[in-house]
Design an enzyme around this catalytic site. Structure first.
Site, mmCIF file in Angstrom:
data_model
loop_
_atom_site.group_PDB
_atom_site.id
_atom_site.type_symbol
_atom_site.label_atom_id
_atom_site.label_comp_id
_atom_site.label_asym_id
_atom_site.label_seq_id
_atom_site.Cartn_x
_atom_site.Cartn_y
_atom_site.Cartn_z
ATOM 1 N N HIS A 1 0.658 -1.324 0.009
ATOM 2 C CA HIS A 1 -0.040 -0.089 0.041
ATOM 3 C C HIS A 1 0.837 1.149 -0.006
ATOM 4 C CE1 HIS A 1 -3.592 2.466 1.261
ATOM 5 N NE2 HIS A 1 -2.782 2.975 1.740
ATOM 6 N N HIS B 1 1.441 4.764 -2.744
ATOM 7 C CA HIS B 1 1.622 6.053 -2.287
ATOM 8 C C HIS B 1 2.732 6.883 -3.123
ATOM 9 C CE1 HIS B 1 -1.487 7.285 0.146
ATOM 10 N NE2 HIS B 1 -1.359 6.082 1.020
ATOM 11 N N SER C 1 -4.364 0.434 -4.707
ATOM 12 C CA SER C 1 -3.729 -0.710 -3.986
ATOM 13 C C SER C 1 -4.981 -1.794 -3.653
ATOM 14 C CB SER C 1 -2.886 -0.338 -2.783
ATOM 15 O OG SER C 1 -3.782 0.294 -1.738
HETATM 16 FE FE LIG Z 1 -2.814 5.055 2.157
#
Ligand SMILES: [Fe+2]
Length: 270
Positions: free
Chosen positions: A145, A150, A210
């Protein structure tokens, strides 16, 4: 990830009972290791294979769905497919791109600590990965994730500045209502944002990127798409346990930043 909410990789999942230590926000008693201070964990072959599996699955889903800007960031970072990337390496590449660095966090951070790092252009990332049994759902952020989802967006200069300003504005919040509004803006942009790319509607929010299920669902007609307006986002409650609806669409990352700065300045947060 907002520090107050777990990852919704698999909607329709019961709320965890809070016994998972990954779901308990950490209040820091000492600074996190940053950049080259982040040691590479001794991952097992199984953990490396979970990364490979997740990467391969998303790589087939993202073309035609993920934002051009996200895919450019992914190429710039050149994240390994066959091995969990080292936070120190990701940090070095991010620093070259936008002056951001990566810190290693043991899990969810206390909100004030999390936003303090963002305000200083440091992204707190986990370095552990979910178990194979959690491929579709994990109750807390993991490094797939955080790193895969990100960091590619933080390569984009306008998004990188916007993300820092989110941190700065959060630290200036004086009342619960404004704080709630800012958390919702974070949720519907950083985690669940959509953008109009020249070829059509695309995803830049990591809560979607994700999650294979949400990636396939969010661009369909089943989800209401509304124009990005910070005031409107700040009023939109969200449910972390289901697919997000509505979603909000930006025209550009310039618009994302400019409109947010206006909203924050009107509330004396910047
Ligand atoms: Fe996040």
């Amino acid at each position: 990830m907002p520090p107050t909410a777990p990852t919704t990789d698999h909607p329709e999942t019961p709320t965890p009972d809070g016994s998972d230590p990954r779901c308990i926000p950490h209040k820091l008693v000492k600074p996190l290791p940053v950049g080259a201070e982040c040691k590479y964990p001794n991952y097992s072959a199984e953990e490396q294979d979970v990364w490979r599996t997740l990467y391969a699955r998303m790589e087939t889903l993202l073309p035609g769905r993920a934002a051009d800007e996200y895919l450019t960031g992914l190429r710039t970072l050149d994240l390994e497919r066959d091995r969990i990337p080292a936070l120190a390496d990701v940090s070095r590449k991010l620093e070259r791109a936008t002056g951001w660095r990566v810190a290693r966090t043991p899990g969810l951070l206390d909100a004030h600590d999390f936003f303090t790092y963002l305000a200083h252009r440091v992204f707190p990332s986990t370095d552990y990965i979910r178990a194979r049994s959690e491929l579709d759902y994990t109750p807390a952020p993991d490094c797939f994730h955080d790193i895969f989802g990100h960091t590619p967006m933080i390569v984009h200069p306008r998004f990188a500045d916007f993300y820092q300003k989110i941190g700065q504005a959060a630290l200036a919040c004086q009342d619960a209502a404004t704080e709630e509004g800012l958390t919702r803006i974070y949720w519907f942009t950083v985690e669940f944002g959509l953008i109009k790319n020249p070829a059509g509607l695309r995803i830049y929010g990591n809560g979607i990127i994700s999650s294979s299920g949400e990636t396939q669902h969010c661009l369909t007609d089943k989800v209401t798409k509304l124009p990005y307006k910070p005031e409107r986002l700040a009023q939109q409650a969200y449910d972390i346990w289901h697919f997000q609806d509505p979603l909000f669409v930006i025209d550009s990352f310039d618009q994302l930043e400019h409109e947010f700065v206006r909203w924050a300045k009107e509330r004396s947060l910047l």
